[in-house]
Design a protein around this motif. Structure first.
Motif, short mmCIF file in Angstrom:
data_model
loop_
_atom_site.label_atom_id
_atom_site.label_comp_id
_atom_site.label_asym_id
_atom_site.label_seq_id
_atom_site.Cartn_x
_atom_site.Cartn_y
_atom_site.Cartn_z
N GLY A 129 0.82 -1.20 0.00
CA GLY A 129 0.00 0.00 0.00
C GLY A 129 0.86 1.25 0.00
O GLY A 129 1.85 1.32 0.72
N ILE A 130 0.47 2.23 -0.81
CA ILE A 130 1.19 3.50 -0.92
C ILE A 130 0.31 4.60 -0.34
O ILE A 130 -0.87 4.71 -0.68
N CYS A 131 0.88 5.42 0.54
CA CYS A 131 0.17 6.53 1.19
C CYS A 131 -1.08 6.00 1.90
O CYS A 131 -0.98 5.15 2.76
N ALA A 132 -2.28 6.49 1.55
CA ALA A 132 -3.49 6.05 2.24
C ALA A 132 -3.66 4.54 2.16
O ALA A 132 -4.11 3.90 3.13
N SER A 133 -3.30 3.95 1.03
CA SER A 133 -3.39 2.48 0.92
C SER A 133 -2.39 1.79 1.84
O SER A 133 -2.58 0.62 2.18
N GLY A 134 -1.34 2.51 2.25
CA GLY A 134 -0.45 1.96 3.24
C GLY A 134 -1.14 1.75 4.57
O GLY A 134 -0.79 0.83 5.32
N GLY A 135 -2.12 2.59 4.88
CA GLY A 135 -2.95 2.36 6.05
C GLY A 135 -4.00 1.30 5.80
O GLY A 135 -4.19 0.38 6.60
N ARG A 160 -5.98 9.73 10.73
CA ARG A 160 -5.04 10.58 11.46
C ARG A 160 -4.68 11.83 10.66
O ARG A 160 -4.51 12.90 11.22
N GLN A 161 -4.58 11.66 9.34
CA GLN A 161 -4.22 12.82 8.52
C GLN A 161 -5.32 13.88 8.56
O GLN A 161 -5.03 15.08 8.64
N PHE A 162 -6.58 13.46 8.50
CA PHE A 162 -7.67 14.43 8.56
C PHE A 162 -7.84 15.00 9.97
O PHE A 162 -8.09 16.20 10.13
N ARG A 163 -7.68 14.17 10.99
CA ARG A 163 -7.86 14.66 12.36
C ARG A 163 -6.71 15.53 12.83
O ARG A 163 -6.91 16.53 13.51
N LEU A 164 -5.48 15.11 12.47
CA LEU A 164 -4.29 15.72 13.06
C LEU A 164 -3.42 16.48 12.08
O LEU A 164 -2.49 17.18 12.49
N GLY A 165 -3.69 16.32 10.79
CA GLY A 165 -2.86 16.95 9.77
C GLY A 165 -1.72 16.05 9.36
O GLY A 165 -1.35 15.11 10.07
#
Length: 333
Positions: A129-135, A160-165
């Motif tokens: 997975g790359i970037c979001a797909s890594g999650g 986490r990216q949306f909640r915390l940046g």
């Protein structure tokens, strides 16, 4: 060699590119100025190990996922890059929906599809997975024992990216405001005003710099300029994506991947590296956190000086870890 394929994911037809080892010199479209790599793999004739490759958030199979899939096929793997449901060439409405639960299901559906292919050894399937797909791949592999080895590149948990940046320092008021907007959008849609969406990227690199610094500029350049833009890459998301994403936790069950192996590749200069570190700390092992010096988050999508060492490490990892597997490798005892 690349073949256009389709497969089902929770009732929707997904579009994919299946890459198989062989003469891939005729398709270098995923890499500007790219050249074919080493096609030697040491594989005997017969079914081969295979890897599902998931794209970044807003990406499509023709971008980073296709690049890694092709490069790994040149190393002897059967690989599958595909468009997530509701995006790219895949089915699903509303367009631009980012639904983590369905994204996880897409990965499992891709594994199912590979398991049916005669050129694939169903007992030797990995996931990248790359970037979001890594999650998403961490969440999918945690409960799908058919995935025998897991790799990530610039892994990000979209929640986490949306909640915390991206850098983990975002003002908590920001996500509360987005949740207000998402709630209002659901009401507007309910009274028949149509799907509500928001723009993902600013209009200029200068605006990107002001809004999110160098990381945002990198994303703008990749998705919105000749560097790597694609007409089917998402430039907006539905507001109904927001509450779905924010309540997701890509790392919640990463410990369940053990004793299957995990390799996480991250750029030394990536502002998102804290997410890979957090996931790595939660994983039980065997595990490896592999740093690419000088690379920022988006650099690992397409810049050859960073992609080449990343692919080399991934190829070594998957060749070793998918060399032979059995049920006992998945759950001891």
């Amino acid at each position: 060699m690349r073949t256009d394929v389709t497969f089902a994911s929770a009732g929707l037809e997904l579009a994919g590119h299946l890459y198989t080892p062989g003469d891939s010199t005729g398709d270098t479209s995923d890499t500007p100025g790219g050249s074919p790599g080493d096609t030697s793999s040491g594989e005997a004739a017969g079914p081969r190990p295979a890897i599902v490759v998931g794209h970044p958030g807003s990406g499509v199979k023709e971008q980073a996922a296709g690049l890694y899939a092709r490069r790994l096929a040149e190393r002897g793997f059967v690989t599958l890059a595909y468009d997530a449901a509701f995006q790219g060439e895949s089915e699903g409405t509303p367009r631009g929906l980012e639904d983590p639960a369905h994204r996880v299901e897409d990965i499992k559906a891709a594994v199912s599809y590979l398991a049916t292919r005669e050129e694939v050894d169903a007992e030797r399937i990995g996931a990248l997975g790359i970037c979001a797909s890594g999650g998403y791949v961490l969440s999918a592999a945690a409960t799908d024992h058919r995935v025998k080895a897991v790799g990530t590149v610039s892994a990000a948990d979209i929640a986490r990216q949306f909640r915390l940046g991206a850098d983990g320092t975002q003002d908590p008021a920001a996500i509360q405001g987005m949740l207000d907007a998402a709630a209002d959008a659901r009401t507007v849609e309910a009274i028949g005003e149509g799907v509500q969406s928001f723009q993902l990227f600013p209009d200029t690199a200068e605006q990107a710099l002001a809004l999110g610094g160098r990381h945002a500029v990198d994303g703008f350049e990749y998705y919105c300029t000749d560097r790597a833009q694609h007409p089917r890459s998402a430039k907006f998301l539905t507001w109904s994506s927001v509450d779905r994403m924010v309540a997701f936790d890509a790392f919640g069950f990463v410990d369940l991947i053990s004793p299957r192996p995990l390799l996480m590749i991250v750029g030394r200069e990536a502002v998102t590296s804290w997410m890979s570190v957090e996931a790595f700390q939660k994983a039980r092992g065997p595990k490896e956190l592999h740093w690419i010096d000088g690379a920022r988050h988006v650099d690992l999508y397409d810049k050859d000086e960073y992609v080449t060492p990343a692919v080399a490490r991934l190829a070594d990892f998957f060749h070793t870890r998918l060399a032979s597997t059995s049920r006992s490798d998945t759950h001891p005892g």
